[in-house]
Design a protein around this motif. Structure first.
Motif, short mmCIF file in Angstrom:
data_model
loop_
_atom_site.label_atom_id
_atom_site.label_comp_id
_atom_site.label_asym_id
_atom_site.label_seq_id
_atom_site.Cartn_x
_atom_site.Cartn_y
_atom_site.Cartn_z
N THR A 189 0.82 -1.20 0.00
CA THR A 189 0.00 0.00 0.00
C THR A 189 0.86 1.26 0.00
N SER A 234 6.15 0.94 -3.79
CA SER A 234 6.02 0.31 -5.10
C SER A 234 7.06 -0.80 -5.25
N VAL A 288 -5.33 -4.12 -3.74
CA VAL A 288 -4.73 -2.79 -3.64
C VAL A 288 -3.61 -2.56 -4.64
N THR A 289 -3.18 -3.60 -5.34
CA THR A 289 -2.10 -3.42 -6.31
C THR A 289 -2.16 -4.49 -7.38
N ARG A 297 -0.87 4.59 -13.37
CA ARG A 297 -2.00 4.99 -12.54
C ARG A 297 -2.77 6.14 -13.21
N THR A 324 -8.87 9.86 -7.02
CA THR A 324 -8.11 9.67 -5.80
C THR A 324 -7.46 8.28 -5.83
N HIS A 325 -6.57 8.03 -4.88
CA HIS A 325 -5.90 6.73 -4.81
C HIS A 325 -6.92 5.59 -4.72
N LYS A 326 -7.88 5.71 -3.84
CA LYS A 326 -8.86 4.64 -3.64
C LYS A 326 -9.82 4.51 -4.83
N GLU A 327 -10.16 5.65 -5.44
CA GLU A 327 -11.01 5.58 -6.61
C GLU A 327 -10.32 4.81 -7.74
N PHE A 328 -9.02 5.09 -7.92
CA PHE A 328 -8.28 4.37 -8.96
C PHE A 328 -8.19 2.89 -8.63
N GLU A 329 -7.93 2.57 -7.36
CA GLU A 329 -7.83 1.17 -6.97
C GLU A 329 -9.15 0.44 -7.19
#
Length: 221
Positions: A42, A45, A70-71, A137, A149-154
């Motif tokens: 999280t 990388s 998450v990845t 990303r 946002t980070h979570k939206e992309f995930e």
């Protein structure tokens, strides 16, 4: 050279694999617990994750699903379990390869290189007018870049990687929000994502809710 997250609870095995991979020129970070692995992927990388299944805090199969939530970093399972049904189940759950212990350092290196080559060649997820570059990303819809946002992309990547499937709500929450199982968290993020994709729950284009079950992402008709 690759950055490798090694998830192995046996300190002797962890040290041996670390020495072997370091000798091949890789940068290796080793952890003993699944929760440590989740924190690492999280926050940082990595090029590839080498994951043992017999972890003391969480079964490696469950850890795999959470990591995959998450990845999209390639995950190579390294374990003593050699049951064919288990191997198939884990590959279907998102593992990129599977090694049965004991294995030689040369065998592990060959598998890692194969997985890394596939990862370099597979960067794009395309669903209709939606294009997602996992490595960069970056996501665009109908040629327009989305500000996510980070979570939206995930969340978008997680659903896009399973295009056409009805992904259960509980599974999405466990993978993307392992410490927060509040349904409202998912609903809020879906609402934000729909707005940016130019749709509404009542008139979905990409994100289709299956009431009482989960969410399915499909290309617009």
């Amino acid at each position: 050279m690759a950055s490798v997250l090694l998830v192995e609870d046996d300190p002797v095995v962890r040290a041996a694999i670390t020495r072997a991979l370091t000798g091949q020129g890789h940068i290796v970070h080793g952890v003993a617990l699944a929760i440590e692995a989740l924190r690492e992927v999280t926050a940082n990388s990595y090029d590839v994750v080498v994951l043992d299944l017999g972890l003391p805090d969480l079964d490696g199969g469950d850890a795999l699903r959470m990591i995959r939530g998450v990845t999209n970093t390639p995950v190579v399972i390294a374990t003593a379990r050699d049951d064919e049904a288990e191997i198939i189940r884990l590959l279907n759950a998102g593992a990129d390869d599977y090694l049965v212990k004991p294995f030689s350092s040369e065998h592990l290196e060959a598998r890692l290189q194969a997985v890394l080559r596939r990862a370099r060649d597979s960067k794009q997820l395309v669903i209709g007018g939606l294009e997602i570059d996992v490595n960069l990303r970056r996501a665009t819809v109908d040629g327009q870049e989305l500000s996510l946002t980070h979570k939206e992309f995930e969340l978008l990547s997680y659903l896009a990687a399973r295009q056409g499937e009805v992904v259960p709500r509980a599974e999405i929450l466990a993978s993307l929000w392992p410490s927060n199982r509040d349904d409202q968290t998912l609903d809020v993020h879906l609402s934000w994502l729909r707005r940016k994709l130019g749709e509404r729950a009542a008139q979905p284009r990409y994100l289709h809710t299956v009431r009482g079950v989960g969410v399915r992402m499909v290309a617009p008709q």
